[in-house]
Design an enzyme around this catalytic site. Structure first.
Site, short mmCIF file in Angstrom:
data_model
loop_
_atom_site.label_atom_id
_atom_site.label_comp_id
_atom_site.label_asym_id
_atom_site.label_seq_id
_atom_site.Cartn_x
_atom_site.Cartn_y
_atom_site.Cartn_z
N GLU A 165 20.68 -6.19 -59.72
CA GLU A 165 21.43 -7.20 -58.98
C GLU A 165 20.46 -8.16 -58.29
O GLU A 165 19.50 -7.75 -57.64
CB GLU A 165 22.35 -6.52 -57.95
CG GLU A 165 23.09 -7.53 -57.08
CD GLU A 165 24.26 -6.92 -56.34
OE1 GLU A 165 24.90 -5.98 -56.88
OE2 GLU A 165 24.54 -7.38 -55.23
N HIS A 219 35.26 -0.07 -58.47
CA HIS A 219 35.06 1.24 -57.84
C HIS A 219 36.44 1.90 -57.81
O HIS A 219 37.45 1.21 -57.65
CB HIS A 219 34.62 1.12 -56.38
CG HIS A 219 33.38 0.33 -56.13
ND1 HIS A 219 33.36 -1.03 -56.07
CD2 HIS A 219 32.11 0.74 -55.88
CE1 HIS A 219 32.13 -1.45 -55.80
NE2 HIS A 219 31.35 -0.39 -55.68
N ASP A 270 38.58 0.65 -55.04
CA ASP A 270 39.06 -0.75 -55.07
C ASP A 270 40.46 -0.81 -55.63
O ASP A 270 41.26 -1.68 -55.26
CB ASP A 270 38.24 -1.64 -56.02
CG ASP A 270 36.77 -1.62 -55.75
OD1 ASP A 270 36.39 -1.40 -54.60
OD2 ASP A 270 36.00 -1.83 -56.72
C1 XUL Z 1 26.56 -3.20 -53.17
C2 XUL Z 1 26.81 -3.33 -54.61
C3 XUL Z 1 27.88 -2.47 -55.18
C4 XUL Z 1 27.60 -2.00 -56.55
C5 XUL Z 1 28.59 -1.01 -57.10
O1 XUL Z 1 25.56 -4.02 -52.68
O2 XUL Z 1 26.20 -4.14 -55.27
O3 XUL Z 1 29.09 -3.14 -55.10
O4 XUL Z 1 27.54 -3.07 -57.46
O5 XUL Z 1 28.82 0.04 -56.24
CO CO Z 2 26.26 -4.66 -57.29
#
Ligand code: XUL
Ligand code: CO
Length: 437
Positions: free
Chosen positions: A266, A99, A102
């Site tokens: 995810e 990000h 970061d």
């Molecule tokens: C939050 C998450 C984030 C994204 C990118 O749960 O997964 O870190 O991957 O913003």
């Molecule tokens: Co993520």
């Protein structure tokens, strides 16, 4: 300066090794189904968890012991850049992800913030040139700063919306400069707490408008990354708009964005949505929307996004099975959006955690490769749906059947005979594949 001086490059030593700082399964050049492991998996390190995170949680301060702890914010940011490239080289991971916030601290104004970012992006660019490391994706953090308390692209305040747009614009420029393969949107605050103060329709329209602007600007500057949306149902918002793969795909289709986006899925977000990771990958796959993976796992006893390193072999095997069935991960990769536990505070733990995740994914890839080679599960599907390959079923698939023709068939087809799904036997077979590699 070396940040991980006492650790050598991690090598593949194979199953017989008891060296914790070696791979037992991840052998980058080993070929599975005609492709190298490294090409199937395209691993990435998440900058925020690995270099920016400090192990703090809502109940306590950071625990991580890092060589940059004592530095000022900008010097810390510079040290982390060096640590990033040393880490990628030693762990043998080709990609990283970040990000904007970061990598560099925010300043008092957007100008100052962008200036800090530019200083660090210069260093990243140099580091990438000399190390060969690549950027899998970058993204804009539009959820940490208090200005985003009510959202960013779905904020009720047009000034916040404009700020978010400026941040996305800068993110696209940074992505282009660093040759990012993808650009991610994860809407941490793109959701709502109560409908009583929320114009749901307007918020969704505005989010789509922001995405259309991003597409237009990327085209204008010649940034050809794949755009990705990362679904998550909740946390930090109570209800997040990009709830899961199916919801996100229907949003993209409604706003005519489906040809410009794929999904960054995810594992822990899937479980928060009440799905398995493999479900999300299958839904994306059948819609040609599989973009990339954020690899981690949750804890069934905890209801939040714990972002643990993936070590569950059933999950990694089923994940890789779905990825292979979908034709591979394409321009995406397997990004460890995972953090070492608070109690794992030494730098060695960063290596051990990534080794655990990489070996678990390599193990899953090998098992899934065998499953596909043997055609066992595909054979089950073929048999289970065979009634659609002939007779009345073939007419349905050909679009020739009508309610009348199906009624005529049903009236003379008595009794109907069903067959067992054999789920228990199939699941045991999955275990046999996992433990055979
Ligand atoms: C939050 C998450 C984030 C994204 C990118 O749960 O997964 O870190 O991957 O913003
Ligand atoms: Co993520």
């Amino acid at each position: 300066m070396s940040y991980f001086g006492n650790i050598d490059k991690i090598q593949f030593e194979g199953k017989g090794s008891d060296n914790p700082f070696a791979f037992k399964h991840y052998n980058p050049d080993e070929v599975v189904l005609g492709k190298k492991m490294s090409e199937h998996l395209r691993f990435a390190v998440a900058y925020w968890h690995t270099f920016t995170g400090d192990g703090s949680d809502p109940f306590g301060a950071g625990t991580a012991v890092r060589a940059w702890d004592h530095l000022s914010p900008m010097d810390k940011a510079k040290a982390r850049v060096e640590a990033n490239f040393e880490f990628l080289e030693k762990i043998g991971v080709p990609y990283y992800c970040f990000h904007d916030r970061d990598i560099a601290p925010e300043g008092e104004t957007l100008q100052e913030t962008n200036k800090n970012l530019d200083v660090i992006v210069d260093l990243l660019e140099q580091g990438m040139k000399s190390s060969g490391a690549k950027l899998l994706w970058n993204t804009a953090n539009m959820f940490t700063n208090p200005r985003f308390t009510h959202g960013a692209g779905t904020a009720p305040n047009a000034d916040v919306y404009a700020y978010a747009a400026a941040q996305v614009k800068k993110g696209l420029e940074v992505g282009k400069r660093l040759g990012a393969e993808n650009y991610v949107f994860w809407g941490g605050r793109e959701g709502y707490e109560t409908l009583l103060n929320t114009d749901l329709g307007l918020e969704l329209d505005n989010l789509a408008r922001l995405y259309h602007m991003a597409i237009a600007y990327a085209k204008e500057i010649g940034f050809d990354a794949q755009f990705l949306i990362e679904p998550k149902p909740k946390e930090p918002s109570k209800h997040q708009y990009d709830f899961d793969a199916a919801t996100t795909i229907s949003f993209l289709q409604k706003y005519d964005l489906q040809n410009h986006f794929k999904l960054n899925l995810e594992a822990n977000h899937a479980t928060l949505a009440g799905h398995t990771f493999e479900h999300e990958i299958r839904v994306a796959g059948i819609n040609n929307m599989l973009g990339s993976l954020d690899a981690n796992q949750g804890d069934l006893l905890l209801g939040w996004d714990t972002d643990e390193f993936p070590t569950d072999l059933y999950a990694t095997t089923l994940t890789m099975y779905e990825v292979l069935r979908a034709g591979g991960i394409g321009r995406g990769g397997v990004n460890f959006d995972a953090k070492v536990r608070r109690g794992s505070f030494e730098v060695e733990d960063l290596f051990l955690a990534h080794i655990a995740g990489m070996d678990s994914f390599a193990w899953g890839l090998k098992a899934a490769g065998k499953m596909i080679e043997d055609n066992f599960f595909e054979g089950i599907l073929e048999n289970r749906y065979r009634s659609f390959s002939e007779g009345i079923g073939a007419e349905v698939l050909a679009g020739k059947a009508t309610l009348q023709s199906l009624e005529a068939y049903a009236l003379q087809n008595n009794p109907i005979k069903n067959e067992s799904g054999r789920q228990e036997r199939i699941k045991l077979k999955l275990s046999e594949y996992i433990f055979s590699v």
